[in-house]
Design a protein around this motif. Structure first.
Motif, mmCIF file in Angstrom:
data_model
loop_
_atom_site.group_PDB
_atom_site.id
_atom_site.type_symbol
_atom_site.label_atom_id
_atom_site.label_comp_id
_atom_site.label_asym_id
_atom_site.label_seq_id
_atom_site.Cartn_x
_atom_site.Cartn_y
_atom_site.Cartn_z
ATOM 1 N N ILE A 1 -6.273 1.879 -2.701
ATOM 2 C CA ILE A 1 -6.607 2.740 -1.572
ATOM 3 C C ILE A 1 -8.092 3.045 -1.630
ATOM 4 O O ILE A 1 -8.622 3.414 -2.680
ATOM 5 C CB ILE A 1 -5.779 4.032 -1.630
ATOM 6 C CG1 ILE A 1 -4.287 3.699 -1.539
ATOM 7 C CG2 ILE A 1 -6.173 4.979 -0.515
ATOM 8 C CD1 ILE A 1 -3.376 4.848 -1.875
ATOM 9 N N SER A 2 -8.777 2.899 -0.501
ATOM 10 C CA SER A 2 -10.227 3.060 -0.482
ATOM 11 C C SER A 2 -10.621 4.530 -0.563
ATOM 12 O O SER A 2 -9.819 5.430 -0.299
ATOM 13 C CB SER A 2 -10.810 2.443 0.786
ATOM 14 O OG SER A 2 -10.456 3.227 1.918
ATOM 15 N N ASN B 1 -11.201 -2.565 -2.960
ATOM 16 C CA ASN B 1 -10.616 -3.438 -1.948
ATOM 17 C C ASN B 1 -10.146 -4.759 -2.543
ATOM 18 O O ASN B 1 -9.122 -5.305 -2.131
ATOM 19 C CB ASN B 1 -11.644 -3.692 -0.836
ATOM 20 C CG ASN B 1 -11.914 -2.443 -0.022
ATOM 21 O OD1 ASN B 1 -11.040 -1.593 0.105
ATOM 22 N ND2 ASN B 1 -13.127 -2.313 0.511
ATOM 23 N N LYS C 1 -12.634 6.080 1.430
ATOM 24 C CA LYS C 1 -12.573 6.664 2.767
ATOM 25 C C LYS C 1 -11.148 7.106 3.107
ATOM 26 O O LYS C 1 -10.944 8.177 3.698
ATOM 27 C CB LYS C 1 -13.065 5.649 3.807
ATOM 28 C CG LYS C 1 -13.083 6.192 5.232
ATOM 29 C CD LYS C 1 -13.624 5.156 6.213
ATOM 30 C CE LYS C 1 -13.619 5.712 7.637
ATOM 31 N NZ LYS C 1 -14.132 4.701 8.610
ATOM 32 N N GLN C 2 -10.161 6.305 2.735
ATOM 33 C CA GLN C 2 -8.770 6.654 3.006
ATOM 34 C C GLN C 2 -8.345 7.900 2.218
ATOM 35 O O GLN C 2 -7.612 8.738 2.740
ATOM 36 C CB GLN C 2 -7.857 5.471 2.659
ATOM 37 C CG GLN C 2 -7.978 4.300 3.610
ATOM 38 C CD GLN C 2 -7.188 3.103 3.146
ATOM 39 O OE1 GLN C 2 -7.228 2.726 1.971
ATOM 40 N NE2 GLN C 2 -6.464 2.469 4.064
ATOM 41 N N TRP D 1 0.351 4.754 -2.186
ATOM 42 C CA TRP D 1 0.329 6.136 -1.689
ATOM 43 C C TRP D 1 1.393 6.985 -2.381
ATOM 44 O O TRP D 1 1.168 8.170 -2.650
ATOM 45 C CB TRP D 1 0.527 6.169 -0.168
ATOM 46 C CG TRP D 1 -0.731 5.895 0.598
ATOM 47 C CD1 TRP D 1 -1.010 4.795 1.355
ATOM 48 C CD2 TRP D 1 -1.889 6.721 0.665
ATOM 49 N NE1 TRP D 1 -2.265 4.888 1.889
ATOM 50 C CE2 TRP D 1 -2.826 6.073 1.488
ATOM 51 C CE3 TRP D 1 -2.230 7.968 0.119
ATOM 52 C CZ2 TRP D 1 -4.082 6.598 1.777
ATOM 53 C CZ3 TRP D 1 -3.479 8.502 0.401
ATOM 54 C CH2 TRP D 1 -4.390 7.826 1.212
ATOM 55 N N LYS E 1 0.815 -1.206 0.000
ATOM 56 C CA LYS E 1 0.000 0.000 0.000
ATOM 57 C C LYS E 1 0.850 1.259 0.000
ATOM 58 O O LYS E 1 0.440 2.288 -0.528
ATOM 59 C CB LYS E 1 -0.937 -0.013 1.211
ATOM 60 C CG LYS E 1 -1.963 1.097 1.184
ATOM 61 C CD LYS E 1 -3.317 0.672 1.684
ATOM 62 C CE LYS E 1 -4.051 -0.265 0.790
ATOM 63 N NZ LYS E 1 -5.460 -0.470 1.143
ATOM 64 N N ASN F 1 -9.934 10.895 3.919
ATOM 65 C CA ASN F 1 -9.219 11.181 5.175
ATOM 66 C C ASN F 1 -7.869 11.840 4.898
ATOM 67 O O ASN F 1 -7.437 12.730 5.653
ATOM 68 C CB ASN F 1 -9.020 9.897 5.976
ATOM 69 C CG ASN F 1 -10.299 9.409 6.628
ATOM 70 O OD1 ASN F 1 -11.232 10.194 6.836
ATOM 71 N ND2 ASN F 1 -10.362 8.130 6.952
ATOM 72 N N ALA F 2 -7.206 11.415 3.833
ATOM 73 C CA ALA F 2 -5.920 12.022 3.468
ATOM 74 C C ALA F 2 -6.110 13.476 3.047
ATOM 75 O O ALA F 2 -5.288 14.341 3.383
ATOM 76 C CB ALA F 2 -5.272 11.232 2.336
#
Length: 302
Positions: free
Chosen positions: A84-85, A79, A87-88, A6, A2, A91-92
């Motif tokens: 990367i979801s 998923n 939601k992630q 990113w 992961k 949030n980032a």
């Protein structure tokens, strides 16, 4: 892994653009006056946070929205592919919005006397909010400006004019014509980086109603536009060197190297037929920009 995902999302190699702009104005400022190193580090952290925020937001706007339009259950697809979801990503965006604000606020508190220079303090505070808003809304929202052929203009403003002049004023408490010209030179170079990306994505962008200067001009004329951006940058850079009339030998030798690298880059751009090679030229131009800023910056010390 992961972490590699990113690295792709934040486009690690492009962060050199923020680093080079802030560092260039720091080096020139330090050659003229005393500069607080803390101001430089905070400027750098603010600029890097803003660019990461912009890159993540752009990834969300250009990729996640398209996937949601194509698949009914995107989270399950993401998923299952180990991506990367959603939601992630959100949030980032929230995290780097907060970091950009905090670093920017600490920067202006550290650099500007609130009581003596209230209007300048307020102007920079407002500037932080505008930068955060602009970083997010390049490709997110009901009417993102990056989809309305305004991306080039905003890159010129934020990666050129604001980055160089804004940090230079914090370092020196003054503005200068030669620094403004240099900011245009750096701005044109950064617009050229965006233009490579947009030439590569002409067909994809048109399919998803993303309007850019490149898909307005078409492949051939977008390359001519690219050459004009680079020529303007070089001419203005030469004017900056002449205005700071010392160390001609140093600048002439190393600036010639930059020009030769740019000629090679332009030659490769004109010959590209496979869009995969645009990524190589994008990275090559970023390296040239870093070399360009190092040559100009350290040349002011000699």
């Amino acid at each position: 892994m992961k972490i590699n995902k990113w690295m792709y999302v934040i486009r690690l190699h492009t962060l050199c653009l923020s680093f080079s702009g802030i560092t260039l104005s720091f080096l020139i400022s330090k050659s003229r006056v005393y500069v607080n190193l803390i101001t430089y580090l905070l400027s750098l952290l603010t600029a890097l946070s803003l660019q990461i925020l912009s890159n993540i937001s752009n990834y969300y706007g250009d990729n996640i929205k398209i996937l949601y339009a194509k698949y009914n259950n995107l989270d399950r697809k993401i998923n299952s592919n180990g991506l990367i979801s959603l939601k992630q990503i959100i949030n980032a965006i929230k995290l780097f919005s907060l970091l950009s604000f905090l670093f920017g606020l600490i920067l202006i508190i550290n650099s500007i006397d609130f009581l003596k220079n209230f209007y300048i303090f307020f102007l920079y505070f407002l500037g932080i909010l505008i930068c955060i808003y602009s970083s997010i809304n390049y490709s997110i929202g009901h009417n993102p400006y990056g989809y309305r052929r305004l991306g080039d203009l905003f890159v010129m403003i934020f990666f050129g004019i604001v980055s160089i002049n804004g940090s230079y004023f914090l370092y020196t408490t003054r503005l200068s014509l030669d620094i403004f010209l240099l900011s245009l030179s750096i701005g044109f170079m950064n617009v050229a980086v965006l233009n490579i990306n947009n030439i590569r994505d002409i067909e994809t962008d048109l399919k998803h109603n993303k309007l850019t200067i490149a898909n307005l001009l078409g492949n051939q004329y977008a390359k001519i536009y690219h050459i004009i951006l680079i020529i303007l940058s070089v001419i203005i850079g030469i004017i900056f060197i002449i205005m700071n009339n010392k160390n001609y030998f140093y600048h002439c030798i190393l600036f010639t190297l930059i020009i030769l690298l740019l000629i090679d880059h332009i030659n490769c751009m004109l010959k590209i037929t496979n869009i995969q090679y645009f990524n190589l030229e994008l990275k090559k131009l970023i390296v040239i920009i870093v070399l360009y800023t190092i040559i100009i910056g350290f040349g002011c010390f000699l």
